[in-house]
Scaffold this motif. Structure first.
Motif, mmCIF file in Angstrom:
data_model
loop_
_atom_site.group_PDB
_atom_site.id
_atom_site.type_symbol
_atom_site.label_atom_id
_atom_site.label_comp_id
_atom_site.label_asym_id
_atom_site.label_seq_id
_atom_site.Cartn_x
_atom_site.Cartn_y
_atom_site.Cartn_z
ATOM 1 N N CYS A 19 -22.414 -11.933 -40.962
ATOM 2 C CA CYS A 19 -22.247 -12.536 -42.279
ATOM 3 C C CYS A 19 -23.144 -11.813 -43.279
ATOM 4 C CB CYS A 19 -22.582 -14.026 -42.224
ATOM 5 S SG CYS A 19 -24.131 -14.387 -41.392
ATOM 6 N N SER A 20 -22.866 -11.985 -44.547
ATOM 7 C CA SER A 20 -23.583 -11.264 -45.580
ATOM 8 C C SER A 20 -24.359 -12.234 -46.446
ATOM 9 C CB SER A 20 -22.603 -10.462 -46.453
ATOM 10 O OG SER A 20 -23.286 -9.864 -47.532
ATOM 11 N N PHE A 21 -25.578 -11.860 -46.768
ATOM 12 C CA PHE A 21 -26.417 -12.661 -47.656
ATOM 13 C C PHE A 21 -26.505 -12.034 -49.041
ATOM 14 C CE2 PHE A 21 -27.930 -13.811 -43.421
ATOM 15 C CZ PHE A 21 -27.945 -15.192 -43.494
ATOM 16 N N ILE A 22 -25.641 -11.062 -49.345
ATOM 17 C CA ILE A 22 -25.638 -10.445 -50.673
ATOM 18 C C ILE A 22 -25.088 -11.439 -51.690
ATOM 19 C CG2 ILE A 22 -24.754 -8.550 -52.077
ATOM 20 C CD1 ILE A 22 -24.441 -6.903 -49.566
ATOM 21 N N PRO A 23 -25.807 -11.714 -52.798
ATOM 22 C CA PRO A 23 -25.265 -12.608 -53.819
ATOM 23 C C PRO A 23 -23.968 -12.044 -54.411
ATOM 24 C CG PRO A 23 -27.605 -12.192 -54.186
ATOM 25 C CD PRO A 23 -27.159 -11.232 -53.123
ATOM 26 N N THR A 24 -23.057 -12.940 -54.743
ATOM 27 C CA THR A 24 -21.814 -12.507 -55.383
ATOM 28 C C THR A 24 -22.134 -11.850 -56.723
ATOM 29 O OG1 THR A 24 -20.593 -14.303 -54.342
ATOM 30 C CG2 THR A 24 -19.581 -13.263 -56.259
ATOM 31 N N TYR A 25 -21.660 -10.636 -56.901
ATOM 32 C CA TYR A 25 -21.995 -9.903 -58.118
ATOM 33 C C TYR A 25 -21.169 -10.400 -59.295
ATOM 34 C CZ TYR A 25 -22.370 -6.194 -61.550
ATOM 35 O OH TYR A 25 -22.563 -5.495 -62.729
#
Length: 475
Positions: A19-25
């Motif tokens: 899973c990804s913890f990158i904030p939605t840009y």
């Protein structure tokens, strides 16, 4: 909104993907007005600056040759191209971390056999992997996204360098033409004043003029001589600046062709439509570069968040082992091993929290830099548009004044020769005309440079890869 790993998603991730913890840009809103204050003078249907090749904007063959030389030889552009190669290599390194590293190993050992006595031999041949991190929580994926954004940012940086280079070469070229015209005016004025000094001296010797008239004529002549020397120096400095931009000396045939060229004889530059401020987001490479830096900073937050979760690694080995070298490839000697491991952060003295805080702050800095890039672009376009009408009116008024002062000088000279007016009137007319002739040239130069500013501010100057960039892509 922030992507979060639910327990169900986490369980699925352990089996399939991380899973990804990158904030939605989300692209920040442009902090500029929706329209420019001054109406653009570009005709409707005119091709936008960003889509107008510089070969069509600059139609002077000499200037086209100079720009071509700069795009081939300029060292700043070479550094920008090499930065692309460096960023691309770094992206490939980061992307490679998502895959295991497999190597071949050969081991041989000999040690005392404490059970049977004597010595025991051991031979092993096989393939093995180093500790391969399985990216369950998207840390490596986030770092890859950050490296990709950096790579794309360097590409946009190269384009921004090219835009600036094309504009700088053209601006320096027009300055050189203006220098030549100013030199021609100063030489002509100096010749006229030297003749006036000689005439005044003869009148003084004959008693028809005072010593005051003679000394004033000498002073005015030396003033013109000083101006000529200053302009010769400026011409040399501008030639040196152009050679630096070109990355080589100015071609002799072009340097020789400048003599006698008037600035108002330069090919006219086409009018440009300004469009809307929102168009700058896709037209200006420096804004696109700042946005890629923001995307990279956003991805870095995901990597910092993933540090709070376990890092799961896998070491594997497959091959054959035997106590005899001749038995390495016999049946029954083959085997494999798998050794998974997990490291869960428990105590790190606040390192992970500080890393996350730094990533969040870096993103806020990137947002501010992106917004500043937009505001700077808006200001540059606005300055060019606001200056168009004022410069045009200034040019018209000064040309009309120049015509009037030319007539005034002719009449003042006639009146002085006939003893109707004093020599001061003639000197004042000469000084005014000389200053005005120079001012007309400088205003014309300001008009051309303002059109260049608008072309650059709207993203004009890049429509195809430079030879340097093409060579870098081919590698």
């Amino acid at each position: 909104m922030i992507n979060r790993c639910t327990p169900v998603a986490l369980a699925a991730a352990l089996l399939m993907a991380g899973c990804s913890f990158i904030p939605t840009y989300e692209r920040p809103a442009a902090p500029v007005p929706e329209a420019y204050r001054s109406a653009p003078q570009g005709a409707a249907g005119t091709q936008p600056a960003a889509a107008l090749p510089w070969q069509q904007f600059f139609t002077d063959a000499r200037l086209q040759q100079l720009i071509g030389l700069a795009l081939n030889n300029n060292r700043d552009l070479q550094v920008a191209v090499l930065n692309i190669e460096q960023a691309r290599s770094q992206y490939r390194i980061t992307r490679a971390d998502q895959f295991p590293t497999i190597g071949g190993g050969i081991n041989a050992s000999r040690a005392p056999d404490v059970v049977n006595g004597g010595y025991a031999n051991s031979f092993q041949v096989g393939l093995q992997t180093t500790a391969w991190e399985i990216d369950f929580f998207g840390r490596i994926g986030a770092l890859k996204e950050q490296a990709l954004a950096q790579y794309l940012a360097t590409e946009e940086g190269m384009r921004a360098t090219q835009v600036s280079l094309v504009s700088s070469v053209a601006s320096t070229w027009y300055a050189l033409l203006a220098d030549e015209e100013l030199l021609a005016i100063s030489r002509r004025t100096l010749e006229t004043r030297e003749a006036s000094v000689e005439l005044t001296r003869l009148r003084f010797d004959a008693g028809a003029a005072s010593e005051l008239d003679y000394r004033q004529a000498v002073s005015l002549t030396e003033s013109a001589r000083a101006t000529l020397a200053q302009q010769q120096r400026q011409r040399a400095l501008d030639a040196n600046a152009l050679a630096l931009l070109l990355g080589q000396p100015l071609p002799p045939e072009i340097d020789a062709s400048i003599a006698g060229t008037r600035l108002d004889q330069a090919a006219a530059l086409p009018a440009l439509p300004a469009g809307l401020p929102s168009d700058l987001l896709i037209q200006r490479p420096d804004i696109r570069q700042a946005e890629q830096a923001l995307i990279g900073a956003n991805a870095n937050i995901g990597a910092a968040r993933a540090n709070f979760f376990p890092r799961i690694a896998l070491t594997a080995q497959v091959g054959t082992a035997s106590s005899e070298l001749s038995g390495l490839f016999n049946g029954g000697s083959w085997g494999f091993s798998l050794a998974p491991s997990a490291l869960l952060p428990i105590f790190d003295a606040g390192r992970n929290n500080a890393t996350l805080d730094a990533a969040v702050v870096n993103r806020r800095i990137a947002v501010a830099q992106y917004e500043k890039a937009i505001q700077t672009a808006f200001r540059e376009v606005s300055d060019a548009l606001d200056s168009q009408a004022a410069l045009a009116e200034q040019d018209r008024a000064q040309r009309a004044q120049l015509e009037a002062e030319s007539v005034r000088l002719r009449l003042s000279d006639l009146r002085y020769r006939n003893g109707v007016s004093s020599y001061l009137d003639l000197l004042d007319a000469q000084r005014t005309l000389f200053a005005l002739e120079q001012s007309v040239v400088q205003v014309r130069l300001a008009q051309l440079q303002n059109q260049l500013l608008l072309y650059r501010a709207l993203g004009g100057g890049v429509t195809s890869p430079t030879p340097l960039a093409s060579a870098a892509v081919a590698r």
